[in-house]
Design a protein around this motif. Structure first.
Motif, mmCIF file in Angstrom:
data_model
loop_
_atom_site.group_PDB
_atom_site.id
_atom_site.type_symbol
_atom_site.label_atom_id
_atom_site.label_comp_id
_atom_site.label_asym_id
_atom_site.label_seq_id
_atom_site.Cartn_x
_atom_site.Cartn_y
_atom_site.Cartn_z
ATOM 1 N N ALA A 45 -14.814 34.631 -0.148
ATOM 2 C CA ALA A 45 -15.833 34.621 0.893
ATOM 3 C C ALA A 45 -15.176 34.614 2.268
ATOM 4 O O ALA A 45 -14.169 33.931 2.476
ATOM 5 C CB ALA A 45 -16.730 33.398 0.738
ATOM 6 N N PRO A 46 -15.717 35.368 3.213
ATOM 7 C CA PRO A 46 -15.146 35.409 4.560
ATOM 8 C C PRO A 46 -14.981 34.026 5.189
ATOM 9 O O PRO A 46 -13.980 33.762 5.857
ATOM 10 C CB PRO A 46 -16.134 36.268 5.351
ATOM 11 C CG PRO A 46 -16.767 37.151 4.323
ATOM 12 C CD PRO A 46 -16.851 36.301 3.083
ATOM 13 N N ARG A 50 -11.488 32.457 6.677
ATOM 14 C CA ARG A 50 -11.355 31.890 8.027
ATOM 15 C C ARG A 50 -10.821 30.459 7.969
ATOM 16 O O ARG A 50 -9.950 30.073 8.752
ATOM 17 C CB ARG A 50 -12.691 31.918 8.772
ATOM 18 C CG ARG A 50 -13.049 33.271 9.354
ATOM 19 C CD ARG A 50 -14.196 33.169 10.357
ATOM 20 N NE ARG A 50 -15.377 32.490 9.849
ATOM 21 C CZ ARG A 50 -16.338 33.075 9.135
ATOM 22 N NH1 ARG A 50 -16.264 34.360 8.845
ATOM 23 N NH2 ARG A 50 -17.385 32.384 8.726
ATOM 24 N N LEU A 51 -11.358 29.661 7.060
ATOM 25 C CA LEU A 51 -10.892 28.285 6.929
ATOM 26 C C LEU A 51 -9.415 28.228 6.531
ATOM 27 O O LEU A 51 -8.667 27.391 7.030
ATOM 28 C CB LEU A 51 -11.741 27.538 5.898
ATOM 29 C CG LEU A 51 -13.156 27.194 6.326
ATOM 30 C CD1 LEU A 51 -13.954 26.696 5.131
ATOM 31 C CD2 LEU A 51 -13.148 26.168 7.439
ATOM 32 N N ALA A 52 -9.000 29.114 5.646
ATOM 33 C CA ALA A 52 -7.598 29.149 5.233
ATOM 34 C C ALA A 52 -6.694 29.525 6.404
ATOM 35 O O ALA A 52 -5.632 28.921 6.597
ATOM 36 C CB ALA A 52 -7.406 30.131 4.075
ATOM 37 N N ARG A 53 -7.108 30.523 7.194
ATOM 38 C CA ARG A 53 -6.312 30.898 8.365
ATOM 39 C C ARG A 53 -6.198 29.750 9.342
ATOM 40 O O ARG A 53 -5.132 29.460 9.890
ATOM 41 C CB ARG A 53 -6.904 32.143 9.036
ATOM 42 C CG ARG A 53 -6.613 33.432 8.287
ATOM 43 C CD ARG A 53 -6.929 34.659 9.133
ATOM 44 N NE ARG A 53 -8.315 34.697 9.611
ATOM 45 C CZ ARG A 53 -9.335 35.227 8.937
ATOM 46 N NH1 ARG A 53 -9.128 35.765 7.757
ATOM 47 N NH2 ARG A 53 -10.538 35.239 9.442
#
Length: 62
Positions: A45-46, A50-53
């Motif tokens: 999921a996008p 984003r959270l991982a980045r």
């Protein structure tokens, strides 16, 4: 876990094996011996990307 702390001790390896065996035994027959068929398609999921980045950026900055 609560507040980032374990609330119970970790199980030992025999308990983990028994739990995994019980979970596998509970699967429907069609899923319990998946050795062929089309590959499973996985989409990230996008919001998770984003959270991982963001987590990577914070870790690099620390």
């Amino acid at each position: 876990m609560r507040g980032g702390r374990r609330m119970a001790p970790l199980p030992d390896l025999p308990a983990i094996r028994a739990h995994a065996a019980a979970e596998l035994a509970s699967l429907p027959e069609a899923l319990s011996h998946r050795t062929s068929g089309p590959p499973l398609l996985v989409e990230i999921a996008p919001v998770l990307e984003r959270l991982a980045r963001e987590a990577d950026r914070r870790a690099d900055a620390a």
